[in-house]
Write a protein that holds these residues in place. Structure first.
Motif, mmCIF file in Angstrom:
data_model
loop_
_atom_site.group_PDB
_atom_site.id
_atom_site.type_symbol
_atom_site.label_atom_id
_atom_site.label_comp_id
_atom_site.label_asym_id
_atom_site.label_seq_id
_atom_site.Cartn_x
_atom_site.Cartn_y
_atom_site.Cartn_z
ATOM 1 N N LEU A 260 32.494 -34.437 -1.201
ATOM 2 C CA LEU A 260 32.765 -33.954 -1.931
ATOM 3 C C LEU A 260 33.368 -32.720 -2.695
ATOM 4 O O LEU A 260 34.367 -31.988 -2.924
ATOM 5 N N VAL A 261 31.409 -32.121 -1.888
ATOM 6 C CA VAL A 261 32.144 -30.750 -2.190
ATOM 7 C C VAL A 261 32.413 -29.865 -1.101
ATOM 8 O O VAL A 261 33.342 -29.054 -0.670
ATOM 9 N N ALA A 262 32.446 -30.652 0.594
ATOM 10 C CA ALA A 262 32.890 -29.915 1.129
ATOM 11 C C ALA A 262 34.795 -30.571 1.764
ATOM 12 O O ALA A 262 34.820 -28.864 1.697
ATOM 13 N N GLU A 263 34.855 -31.236 0.914
ATOM 14 C CA GLU A 263 36.456 -31.673 1.310
ATOM 15 C C GLU A 263 36.964 -30.327 -0.025
ATOM 16 O O GLU A 263 38.058 -29.712 0.529
ATOM 17 N N ASP B 186 31.708 -28.798 7.488
ATOM 18 C CA ASP B 186 32.659 -29.309 7.264
ATOM 19 C C ASP B 186 33.771 -27.781 7.225
ATOM 20 O O ASP B 186 34.858 -27.927 7.934
ATOM 21 N N VAL B 187 32.850 -26.829 5.977
ATOM 22 C CA VAL B 187 34.179 -26.146 5.879
ATOM 23 C C VAL B 187 34.154 -24.751 7.243
ATOM 24 O O VAL B 187 35.648 -24.180 7.848
ATOM 25 N N GLU B 188 33.068 -24.699 8.251
ATOM 26 C CA GLU B 188 33.518 -24.437 9.553
ATOM 27 C C GLU B 188 34.682 -24.900 10.422
ATOM 28 O O GLU B 188 35.171 -24.157 10.944
ATOM 29 N N GLN B 189 34.428 -25.374 10.263
ATOM 30 C CA GLN B 189 35.394 -26.943 11.620
ATOM 31 C C GLN B 189 36.879 -26.107 11.182
ATOM 32 O O GLN B 189 37.783 -26.184 11.547
#
Lengths: 197, 82
Positions: free
Chosen positions: A48-51, A98-101
């Motif tokens: 959820l945080v990543a999204e 995930d944010v880096e991606q």
């Protein structure tokens, strides 16, 4: 077949059944449908945080503002420290990656290594000075300097009485201009869970 | 190692500064565990050679800690310090 051999077969069958019935069972499940078992931070929270962060950081105004100010030059970001000040052990890498991606998939943001990975790269470069051929040897002093640093914090509030517990998590990520110290983006995700024991 | 090295070494990691939150349910479980351990240790003490109150329940009183010596031996129902 005599009675003795029948008895042996029955004994082996019973032992076999006992062993298989006690064996641990593992099933691969989809991360989307991961169940909440203890009520602690889990894969669903991290997702959820990543999204939320991914969506926010790539659609925020800081990026067009940068591109406009720097004549279309892509911003370079380095990932800094995330402080976990909650009551649980949480590794931020599960959502920061995930944010880096998303930065790389976006195509308009560049990412540089920091921390121990950067030390390893420099050590490799130092090794190449002695062991690599001159034509393939990488030089020192040509790294990309980051324009922004991504830092973050995780906080929590726990309210519990008897068998009931309410846990509130707040995850913040922020992007700061290294040259000016100006914070250009803050992303947050708040998760509240009610747990009944 | 200068200051910038020590600060940048942990880039990309999570600094764990967690605190212990009070949880009524967990606290109850911990209390129960502690009580079980205490009871287990007491039962070991009571069954030891020098004995506690397992065989002679009344002897734990009124001897002020001196009469327990040698009570592992059965003396027809009476301990050394009785």
């Amino acid at each position: 077949m005599n009675f003795k051999s029948l008895k042996n077969i029955a004994a082996i069958a019973i032992i076999g059944m006992t062993i298989t019935s006690c064996a641990r069972q593992v099933t691969r499940i989809n991360a989307e449908n991961a169940p909440d078992i203890s009520g602690n931070w889990n894969v669903t929270d991290s997702k959820l945080v990543a999204e939320e962060m991914t969506k926010s950081v790539t659609s925020s105004k800081w990026l067009p503002n940068h591109l406009e100010a720097k004549a279309g030059k892509k911003p370079t970001i380095i990932v800094g420290l995330v402080q976990n000040k909650s009551h649980e052990h949480i590794d931020a890498e599960t959502f920061v990656k995930d944010v880096e991606q998303s930065f790389l998939q976006n195509g308009t943001i560049k990412l540089v290594q920091g921390g121990k990975k950067r030390e390893e790269l420099r050590a490799e470069k130092a090794d190449q000075q002695d062991n690599a051929s001159v034509s393939t040897m990488k030089k020192f002093g040509l790294e990309n300097g980051a324009d922004y640093i991504l830092q973050g914090s995780i906080n929590s509030i726990v309210d519990s009485h008897k068998r009931n517990k309410v846990v509130y998590y707040q995850v913040n990520l922020e992007l700061t201009d290294i040259q000016t110290n100006e914070v250009v983006w803050i992303g947050d995700k708040k998760i509240t869970k009610a747990v009944k024991n | 190692m200068n200051m910038s090295d020590s600060l940048t070494r942990n880039q990309g990691t999570t600094l764990q500064q967690t605190y212990k939150a009070y949880d009524w349910y967990e606290a109850r479980e911990e209390k129960r565990k502690l009580r079980r351990e205490t009871n287990y240790n007491n039962s070991l003490y009571n069954n030891s050679y020098y004995g506690g109150a397992y065989f002679y329940p009344t002897m734990r009183f009124n001897n002020f800690g001196y009469g327990n010596y040698g009570r592992g031996h059965w003396r027809g129902g009476f301990g050394y310090g009785w």
